[in-house]
Scaffold this active site. Structure first.
Site, short mmCIF file in Angstrom:
data_model
loop_
_atom_site.label_atom_id
_atom_site.label_comp_id
_atom_site.label_asym_id
_atom_site.label_seq_id
_atom_site.Cartn_x
_atom_site.Cartn_y
_atom_site.Cartn_z
N THR A 162 51.69 13.88 -79.84
CA THR A 162 52.26 12.69 -79.21
C THR A 162 53.08 12.02 -80.32
O THR A 162 52.76 12.16 -81.50
CB THR A 162 51.19 11.70 -78.70
OG1 THR A 162 50.48 11.19 -79.82
CG2 THR A 162 50.20 12.38 -77.75
N HIS A 163 54.16 11.37 -79.92
CA HIS A 163 55.07 10.75 -80.89
C HIS A 163 55.59 11.78 -81.91
O HIS A 163 55.95 11.41 -83.04
CB HIS A 163 54.41 9.60 -81.66
CG HIS A 163 53.69 8.63 -80.79
ND1 HIS A 163 54.26 7.48 -80.31
CD2 HIS A 163 52.43 8.66 -80.28
CE1 HIS A 163 53.39 6.82 -79.55
NE2 HIS A 163 52.28 7.53 -79.50
N LYS A 290 72.11 33.22 -91.05
CA LYS A 290 71.75 32.31 -89.95
C LYS A 290 71.32 33.02 -88.68
O LYS A 290 71.85 34.08 -88.33
CB LYS A 290 72.93 31.38 -89.62
CG LYS A 290 73.14 30.23 -90.56
CD LYS A 290 71.92 29.34 -90.79
CE LYS A 290 71.62 28.44 -89.62
NZ LYS A 290 72.61 27.35 -89.49
N GLU A 297 70.18 25.50 -77.22
CA GLU A 297 70.98 24.28 -77.45
C GLU A 297 71.94 24.03 -76.29
O GLU A 297 72.15 22.89 -75.87
CB GLU A 297 71.77 24.41 -78.75
CG GLU A 297 70.90 24.43 -79.99
CD GLU A 297 71.70 24.83 -81.21
OE1 GLU A 297 72.32 23.95 -81.81
OE2 GLU A 297 71.74 26.03 -81.55
N LYS A 332 82.92 17.48 -53.66
CA LYS A 332 82.76 18.93 -53.86
C LYS A 332 82.81 19.33 -55.32
O LYS A 332 82.05 20.21 -55.76
CB LYS A 332 83.82 19.66 -53.04
CG LYS A 332 83.48 19.65 -51.55
CD LYS A 332 84.59 20.17 -50.69
CE LYS A 332 85.70 19.16 -50.51
NZ LYS A 332 85.26 17.88 -49.93
#
Ligand code: ARG
Length: 464
Positions: A162-163, A290, A297, A332
């Site tokens: 949490t948090h 990488k 994303e 539309k």
């Protein structure tokens, strides 16, 4: 725009001395957007031709010619051969122009008893119903990928947050299924939106109803729609069905975005929970090492446009007087954009989830810090008669003391500070034992998660 052949796709003009200005025409022309409603539009025209035959406005010869021409036009669209002309204002005008080209005056008879206002509302409603069904299937695929991963990781220990602070250990299966349940509500919302869209406007005319004895119930039956509209003015003005559909799409987008965000986090070196499969990862053009979670994303990023589609339509509708206003033509673009976006996003999300490999040891290590089980210590104190307020204080003080020593909260530290728990200290700090204790039905114990997974699996095979 004065050439008669070019002008045939404009369904009005008799009362004007001059044709429309180029700029006005360019603004209003909608064939680039509404062309994709050709199936719905031609099906509506077919139902309308049958109604006109029934009431004697079309004779059998004209009806036959129209039906044959509608079939031929459907073939042109299906093979991508339908050529729009600059004078075709919208799909409806283009189809009538082509009907007249194919069957002469008979083609000009089909417009009786129908307006583009009821026609477009009819087309878009049926499009939304079908699209919602396709999107539900796409949602089911993401849920299935989550359920499959959850099944593998049913009793794997993971830190629960949490948090974004470690809170209590959970099972990874529990965590993954949390996303699947959010998606279950999305499937339900799409189905609800489709159920309310399932109303037929044909038979309403421009706004006030019809003088011709056309039967709304027959349109509905012919088009596979559940019921005719109750109020013709509402029928041509209402776009609630599109708003509800877009709201369902936007919230689905938000849920997929939250899942995407977690996948991004999990695949960082800092978390190191999971690796996204090669097929759903991308590299960098400059940094050879990488491995980027671009798909997750983009899933996260696309939620922005889904929210935008909803907001765009709501803003368009706000303040519109009854009944039809041309502003409604903007509906539309929003609906199609949401459908296109989700038809890209849903399979990519399902594939990304299926491609994840979780690092069981790393997850367990992250969850194993004894402090995450402070609540369990306090609760056992409670069972042994201590008030929770006091228990919370005593365990908190222990956590602080251990932290100040730079040590771990281990069994010896617990036994020293909380002698009531000395006999159970090791068990209370064991994450497997901790998750196994949480046998409340919605809880994280593997036994509960197994039941929850079975419930979800039955949802995945039932209609939304
Ligand atoms: N192209 C219009 C739309 O999408 C069809 C209805 C036009 N009606 C009208 N009276 N101009 O909303």
């Amino acid at each position: 725009m004065t050439d008669a052949a070019v002008d045939a796709g404009r369904l009005w003009g008799g009362r004007f001395a001059e044709g429309p200005a180029q700029a006005a025409w360019a603004l209003g022309r909608s064939v680039d957007v509404d062309a994709r409603l050709w199936r719905e539009d031609l099906a509506g025209s077919r139902a309308h031709a049958d109604e006109l035959l029934r009431i004697g406005v079309l004779d059998a010869g004209d009806h036959g010619a129209i039906v044959a021409a509608l079939d031929a036009i459907a073939g042109e669209f299906a093979q991508d051969r339908f050529a729009f002309l600059p004078g075709d204002e919208d799909l409806h005008g283009a189809v009538e122009r082509r009907l007249v080209e194919r069957c002469g005056e008979a083609g000009g008879r089909l417009r009786a008893g129908r307006s583009r206002n009821d026609q477009i509302a009819s087309d878009l409603r049926r499009y939304v119903v079908a699209a919602a069904g396709r999107l539900v299937n796409g949602v089911r695929e993401v849920q299935t990928a989550l359920a499959d991963q959850a099944e593998t990781a049913l009793d794997w220990i993971a830190p629960g947050y949490t948090h974004l602070q470690r809170a209590q250990p959970v099972t990874l299966g529990h965590h993954l299924l949390a996303h699947a349940w959010a998606l279950d509500r999305d499937a339900g919302r799409l189905a609800d939106a489709a159920a309310r869209a399932d109303v037929e406007p044909l038979g309403c005319g421009a706004l006030a109803g019809l003088t011709l004895p056309l039967d709304p119930a027959r349109y509905a039956a012919a088009l596979g729609v559940s019921r005719p509209a109750e109020n013709s003015m509402d029928a041509v003005a209402d776009r609630d069905f599109a708003v509800e559909f877009l709201a369902a799409c936007a919230l689905l987008g938000v849920h997929l975005s939250r899942l995407g965000e977690e996948i991004v986090l999990w695949s960082t070196e800092e978390f190191g929970w999971a690796r996204v499969g090669d097929a759903y990862s991308t590299g960098s053009s400059i940094m050879p090492q990488k491995r980027n979670p671009d798909v997750a994303e983009l899933v996260r990023g696309k939620s922005g446009r889904l929210i935008g589609d909803l907001v765009a339509l709501l803003v368009t509708l706000k303040g519109l007087p009854l009944t039809y206003d041309r502003d409604l033509q903007e509906d539309k673009a929003a609906v199609f954009d949401a459908v296109d976006t989700l038809e890209l996003v849903l399979p990519a999300t399902a594939g990304t989830v299926a491609s994840l490999t979780f690092d069981r040891e790393r997850l367990r290590g992250a969850a194993a810090g004894g402090a995450a089980l402070a609540t369990d210590l306090a609760e056992v104190l409670v069972v042994r008669g201590v008030a929770f307020r006091t228990a919370h204080e005593r365990v908190g003080a222990l956590v602080r003391a251990v932290e100040e020593r730079g040590a771990d909260l281990d069994a010896a530290a617990v036994a020293a500070a909380l002698p009531e728990l000395a006999d159970r200290a090791a068990d209370l700090l064991d994450p497997d034992a901790a998750v196994a204790r949480r046998t409340s039905p919605s809880g994280t114990a593997p036994s509960s998660v197994r039941t929850q997974l079975a419930t979800l699996r039955t949802r995945l095979t039932a209609p939304a």
